[in-house]
Motif scaffolding. Sequence first.
Motif, mmCIF file in Angstrom:
data_model
loop_
_atom_site.group_PDB
_atom_site.id
_atom_site.type_symbol
_atom_site.label_atom_id
_atom_site.label_comp_id
_atom_site.label_asym_id
_atom_site.label_seq_id
_atom_site.Cartn_x
_atom_site.Cartn_y
_atom_site.Cartn_z
ATOM 1 N N SER A 157 0.789 -1.233 0.000
ATOM 2 C CA SER A 157 0.000 0.000 0.000
ATOM 3 C C SER A 157 0.821 1.284 0.000
ATOM 4 O O SER A 157 0.258 2.368 0.080
ATOM 5 N N ASP A 158 2.139 1.194 -0.104
ATOM 6 C CA ASP A 158 2.989 2.383 -0.094
ATOM 7 C C ASP A 158 3.528 2.624 -1.504
ATOM 8 O O ASP A 158 4.509 2.012 -1.911
ATOM 9 N N THR A 188 7.348 2.009 -5.968
ATOM 10 C CA THR A 188 7.994 2.619 -7.132
ATOM 11 C C THR A 188 9.506 2.564 -7.004
ATOM 12 O O THR A 188 10.212 2.256 -7.972
ATOM 13 N N ALA A 189 10.028 2.830 -5.823
ATOM 14 C CA ALA A 189 11.477 2.791 -5.602
ATOM 15 C C ALA A 189 12.037 1.394 -5.854
ATOM 16 O O ALA A 189 13.123 1.253 -6.421
ATOM 17 N N ALA A 226 14.766 0.756 -8.780
ATOM 18 C CA ALA A 226 16.082 0.214 -8.427
ATOM 19 C C ALA A 226 16.436 -0.986 -9.306
ATOM 20 O O ALA A 226 17.615 -1.292 -9.498
ATOM 21 N N ALA A 227 15.448 -1.652 -9.856
ATOM 22 C CA ALA A 227 15.696 -2.821 -10.700
ATOM 23 C C ALA A 227 16.066 -2.441 -12.129
ATOM 24 O O ALA A 227 16.533 -3.279 -12.899
ATOM 25 N N LEU A 228 15.875 -1.186 -12.491
ATOM 26 C CA LEU A 228 16.191 -0.737 -13.850
ATOM 27 C C LEU A 228 17.681 -0.471 -14.005
ATOM 28 O O LEU A 228 18.356 -0.118 -13.046
ATOM 29 N N PRO A 229 18.180 -0.604 -15.234
ATOM 30 C CA PRO A 229 19.585 -0.245 -15.449
ATOM 31 C C PRO A 229 19.775 1.255 -15.274
ATOM 32 O O PRO A 229 18.803 2.022 -15.342
ATOM 33 N N PRO A 230 21.024 1.694 -15.066
ATOM 34 C CA PRO A 230 21.267 3.138 -14.889
ATOM 35 C C PRO A 230 20.754 3.914 -16.102
ATOM 36 O O PRO A 230 20.804 3.433 -17.230
ATOM 37 N N ARG A 231 20.276 5.085 -15.848
ATOM 38 C CA ARG A 231 19.741 5.954 -16.909
ATOM 39 C C ARG A 231 20.858 6.391 -17.831
ATOM 40 O O ARG A 231 21.939 6.755 -17.383
ATOM 41 N N GLN A 232 20.577 6.344 -19.119
ATOM 42 C CA GLN A 232 21.562 6.780 -20.095
ATOM 43 C C GLN A 232 21.116 8.085 -20.734
ATOM 44 O O GLN A 232 19.927 8.303 -20.943
ATOM 45 N N GLU A 233 22.068 8.935 -21.005
ATOM 46 C CA GLU A 233 21.777 10.209 -21.666
ATOM 47 C C GLU A 233 21.575 9.971 -23.159
ATOM 48 O O GLU A 233 22.302 9.210 -23.786
#
Length: 105
Positions: free
Chosen positions: A85-86, A91-92, A96-103
């Motif tokens: 319920s949080d 979402t966190a 956290a399971a996604l790969p690092p964001r790329q530009e």
Amino acid sequence: MADVDSVEAGIYAAGCGADIVSTTLAGYTVRDLEVPDTPDIDLVAALVHAAGIPVVAEGRYTRVTEVERAVALGAHAVVVGTAISDPVRLTARFAAALPPRQEFR
């Protein structure tokens, strides 16, 4: 139903007529110096053997394996609360399971 933080409190609550005890207060009372990150599964097991009434496992259950363990130890039910319920926590965990964001350029 009595919310308890210890075996002694569970036995006392049962003796006072509670029909069910719940580990809701485990980790949140003055007898605890720091709130743990994981559920107090040992308290569930101890209450199942000592209280003589159904035990509801509650407090910091976030993983299926924790729920399975509590039930295997004799918990009558398990409350998962903020684990489902949080929205910020949920979402966190996905982020956290996604790969690092790329530009992109």
